[in-house]
Design a protein around this motif. Structure first.
Motif, PDB file in Angstrom:
ATOM      1  N   GLY A   1     -17.752 -40.371  19.588  1.00 53.23           N
ATOM      2  CA  GLY A   1     -16.928 -41.447  20.130  1.00 53.23           C
ATOM      3  C   GLY A   1     -15.689 -40.951  20.840  1.00 53.23           C
ATOM      4  N   SER A   2     -15.811 -39.865  21.598  1.00 58.33           N
ATOM      5  CA  SER A   2     -14.630 -39.218  22.180  1.00 58.33           C
ATOM      6  C   SER A   2     -14.250 -39.749  23.552  1.00 58.33           C
ATOM      7  N   SER A   3     -15.108 -40.573  24.164  1.00 59.22           N
ATOM      8  CA  SER A   3     -14.726 -41.198  25.431  1.00 59.22           C
ATOM      9  C   SER A   3     -13.516 -42.094  25.193  1.00 59.22           C
ATOM     10  N   GLY A   4     -12.535 -41.988  26.067  1.00 59.41           N
ATOM     11  CA  GLY A   4     -11.341 -42.824  25.926  1.00 59.41           C
ATOM     12  C   GLY A   4     -10.255 -42.223  25.070  1.00 59.41           C
ATOM     13  N   VAL A   5     -10.546 -41.126  24.391  1.00 54.13           N
ATOM     14  CA  VAL A   5      -9.512 -40.442  23.596  1.00 54.13           C
ATOM     15  C   VAL A   5      -8.635 -39.636  24.555  1.00 54.13           C
ATOM     16  N   PRO A   6      -7.312 -39.752  24.462  1.00 54.98           N
ATOM     17  CA  PRO A   6      -6.428 -39.010  25.376  1.00 54.98           C
ATOM     18  C   PRO A   6      -6.689 -37.507  25.331  1.00 54.98           C
ATOM     19  N   ASP A   7      -6.521 -36.865  26.472  1.00 49.42           N
ATOM     20  CA  ASP A   7      -6.786 -35.426  26.569  1.00 49.42           C
ATOM     21  C   ASP A   7      -5.993 -34.629  25.541  1.00 49.42           C
ATOM     22  N   GLU A   8      -4.731 -34.981  25.353  1.00 51.89           N
ATOM     23  CA  GLU A   8      -3.891 -34.210  24.429  1.00 51.89           C
ATOM     24  C   GLU A   8      -4.394 -34.335  22.998  1.00 51.89           C
ATOM     25  N   ALA A   9      -4.882 -35.517  22.631  1.00 50.65           N
ATOM     26  CA  ALA A   9      -5.432 -35.711  21.291  1.00 50.65           C
ATOM     27  C   ALA A   9      -6.695 -34.876  21.105  1.00 50.65           C
ATOM     28  N   LEU A  10      -7.509 -34.790  22.154  1.00 55.84           N
ATOM     29  CA  LEU A  10      -8.714 -33.958  22.078  1.00 55.84           C
ATOM     30  C   LEU A  10      -8.341 -32.490  21.912  1.00 55.84           C
ATOM     31  N   ARG A  11      -7.337 -32.050  22.663  1.00 54.45           N
ATOM     32  CA  ARG A  11      -6.900 -30.653  22.543  1.00 54.45           C
ATOM     33  C   ARG A  11      -6.394 -30.358  21.131  1.00 54.45           C
ATOM     34  N   GLN A  12      -5.672 -31.300  20.543  1.00 50.50           N
ATOM     35  CA  GLN A  12      -5.172 -31.081  19.184  1.00 50.50           C
ATOM     36  C   GLN A  12      -6.316 -31.026  18.186  1.00 50.50           C
ATOM     37  N   ALA A  13      -7.303 -31.914  18.362  1.00 47.90           N
ATOM     38  CA  ALA A  13      -8.462 -31.903  17.462  1.00 47.90           C
ATOM     39  C   ALA A  13      -9.217 -30.582  17.569  1.00 47.90           C
ATOM     40  N   ILE A  14      -9.327 -30.068  18.780  1.00 47.23           N
ATOM     41  CA  ILE A  14     -10.004 -28.783  18.983  1.00 47.23           C
ATOM     42  C   ILE A  14      -9.221 -27.653  18.319  1.00 47.23           C
ATOM     43  N   SER A  15      -7.908 -27.724  18.366  1.00 39.97           N
ATOM     44  CA  SER A  15      -7.087 -26.695  17.709  1.00 39.97           C
ATOM     45  C   SER A  15      -7.257 -26.717  16.198  1.00 39.97           C
ATOM     46  N   LEU A  16      -7.769 -27.839  15.666  1.00 40.30           N
ATOM     47  CA  LEU A  16      -7.955 -27.989  14.216  1.00 40.30           C
ATOM     48  C   LEU A  16      -9.409 -27.766  13.786  1.00 40.30           C
ATOM     49  N   GLY A  17     -10.255 -27.312  14.710  1.00 33.42           N
ATOM     50  CA  GLY A  17     -11.606 -26.935  14.295  1.00 33.42           C
ATOM     51  C   GLY A  17     -12.753 -27.723  14.886  1.00 33.42           C
ATOM     52  N   VAL A  18     -12.471 -28.696  15.748  1.00 30.71           N
ATOM     53  CA  VAL A  18     -13.568 -29.402  16.417  1.00 30.71           C
ATOM     54  C   VAL A  18     -14.171 -28.469  17.457  1.00 30.71           C
ATOM     55  N   ARG A  19     -15.486 -28.309  17.421  1.00 32.32           N
ATOM     56  CA  ARG A  19     -16.161 -27.374  18.321  1.00 32.32           C
ATOM     57  C   ARG A  19     -17.236 -28.040  19.178  1.00 32.32           C
ATOM     58  N   LYS A  20     -17.525 -29.310  18.901  1.00 32.39           N
ATOM     59  CA  LYS A  20     -18.470 -30.083  19.718  1.00 32.39           C
ATOM     60  C   LYS A  20     -17.851 -31.459  19.922  1.00 32.39           C
ATOM     61  N   VAL A  21     -17.738 -31.866  21.184  1.00 30.33           N
ATOM     62  CA  VAL A  21     -17.137 -33.158  21.500  1.00 30.33           C
ATOM     63  C   VAL A  21     -18.146 -33.995  22.270  1.00 30.33           C
ATOM     64  N   ASN A  22     -18.479 -35.174  21.744  1.00 27.79           N
ATOM     65  CA  ASN A  22     -19.494 -36.034  22.344  1.00 27.79           C
ATOM     66  C   ASN A  22     -18.886 -37.003  23.357  1.00 27.79           C
ATOM     67  N   ILE A  23     -19.497 -37.068  24.527  1.00 23.80           N
ATOM     68  CA  ILE A  23     -19.047 -37.966  25.585  1.00 23.80           C
ATOM     69  C   ILE A  23     -20.251 -38.731  26.141  1.00 23.80           C
ATOM     70  N   ASP A  24     -20.142 -40.040  26.167  1.00 22.56           N
ATOM     71  CA  ASP A  24     -21.183 -40.882  26.745  1.00 22.56           C
ATOM     72  C   ASP A  24     -20.563 -42.000  27.586  1.00 22.56           C
ATOM     73  N   THR A  25     -19.731 -42.828  26.967  1.00 26.00           N
ATOM     74  CA  THR A  25     -19.191 -44.011  27.645  1.00 26.00           C
ATOM     75  C   THR A  25     -18.443 -43.667  28.926  1.00 26.00           C
ATOM     76  N   ASP A  26     -17.635 -42.616  28.925  1.00 24.35           N
ATOM     77  CA  ASP A  26     -16.889 -42.251  30.131  1.00 24.35           C
ATOM     78  C   ASP A  26     -17.826 -41.933  31.298  1.00 24.35           C
ATOM     79  N   ILE A  27     -18.985 -41.333  30.986  1.00 21.66           N
ATOM     80  CA  ILE A  27     -19.966 -41.025  32.024  1.00 21.66           C
ATOM     81  C   ILE A  27     -20.577 -42.314  32.562  1.00 21.66           C
ATOM     82  N   ARG A  28     -20.934 -43.214  31.667  1.00 24.91           N
ATOM     83  CA  ARG A  28     -21.529 -44.485  32.082  1.00 24.91           C
ATOM     84  C   ARG A  28     -20.565 -45.272  32.973  1.00 24.91           C
ATOM     85  N   ILE A  29     -19.299 -45.312  32.564  1.00 27.68           N
ATOM     86  CA  ILE A  29     -18.309 -46.069  33.331  1.00 27.68           C
ATOM     87  C   ILE A  29     -18.188 -45.526  34.753  1.00 27.68           C
ATOM     88  N   ALA A  30     -18.056 -44.207  34.877  1.00 22.18           N
ATOM     89  CA  ALA A  30     -17.907 -43.596  36.199  1.00 22.18           C
ATOM     90  C   ALA A  30     -19.160 -43.813  37.052  1.00 22.18           C
TER      91      ALA A  30
END
Length: 284
Positions: A209-238
């Protein structure tokens, strides 16, 4: 190059402290957009198919499209089953050639989730196929899977530690404040919970559910151990925004390629941006 396993790309992501983008596909144009973005950014990539995509396009069509895309590029490509809900569906994906599968047992009690996920790991591992599990329920709608705010529960760090230890999964999808679908407000992630889960599991974490999450929040989550980020809705919208624009500007057009081609380009640019945010650009 041949399809690779999730374990292979996440091992390098762990070493480099970045995340690999996992992008949902539903048709040929989106598969092409994902691979074109990966080539342009020189990034490893995970192409994943949900139950809805498999029902719409067909299991064999999806596999053939992704294999053709992988063979045309030198970047590592993983073919991943997103939100497999039962053992039989996972077995079909394994037989078809998926190199990674997700068993989503989050709707079950902990003991049952552990048991069915462990069964999948025992089947998939000898085949060289990676397994993603899920603990905690992520709010929203993913095809026909719906989780209300009442049902949604965050992942418990202690339960996560036990789940990882007893199942042997390669990656763990966690519920820390994201949701499937379109957000009505800005999502707020529980970074402290994410940190505790990582400390207790020491395993690559997955953010759904990472579509719509601000870039900075994603970067912070990655710094804490997230290694796979799922994106679907943002692709559909574009993609669909561009389709509507093209149809509006040329109502007499009868060549679908002239409508879907620009939509593919719009999706590709969204994916390229995500890859740069995730830190996987240049890592292929």
């Amino acid at each position: 190059m041949p399809l690779v396993s999730l374990r292979e790309v996440l091992k390098k992501a762990e070493e480099g402290s970045y995340a690999v983008g996992a992008f949902n596909c539903n048709n040929m144009e989106i598969v092409q957009a994902i691979v074109e973005a990966a080539e342009a950014e020189k990034a490893p990539v995970i192409i994943q198919a949900s139950q809805g995509a498999l029902k719409y396009a067909g299991l064999n069509y999806i596999v053939s499209l992704v294999r053709a895309a992988a063979e045309s590029t030198r970047v590592p490509v993983v073919l991943h089953l997103d939100h497999g809900t039962d053992r039989e569906q996972v077995l079909k994906a394994l037989r078809a050639g998926f190199t990674s599968v997700m068993l989503d047992g989050s709707k079950f009690p902990l003991e049952e989730n552990i048991a069915i996920t462990r069964q999948v790991v025992e089947i998939a591992r000898p085949m060289g196929v990676s397994v993603e599990g899920e603990l905690g329920r992520i709010m929203g709608t993913e095809d026909h899977i719906q989780v209300s705010s009442y049902e949604a529960t965050f992942t418990d760090p202690e339960e996560a530690q036990r789940f990882v230890r007893e199942t042997g999964v390669d990656a763990l999808a966690v519920a820390v404040g994201t949701a499937h679908g379109v957000y009505k407000g800005e999502p707020r992630l529980d970074f402290e919970r994410l940190k505790k889960i990582r400390e207790r599991t020491q395993i690559p974490l997955v953010l759904h559910g990472s579509s719509g999450v601000p870039d900075e929040a994603l970067r912070q989550a990655i710094s804490l151990g997230v290694r796979k980020v799922n994106i679907d809705t943002d692709i559909r919208i574009a993609f669909l925004k561009k389709v509507r624009e093209e149809l509006s500007s040329r109502p007499e057009e009868i060549d679908p390629r002239k409508i879907l081609g620009p939509a593919r380009e719009a999706a590709r640019e969204v994916i390229r941006h995500k890859m740069r945010v995730f830190g996987c650009a240049g890592k292929a």
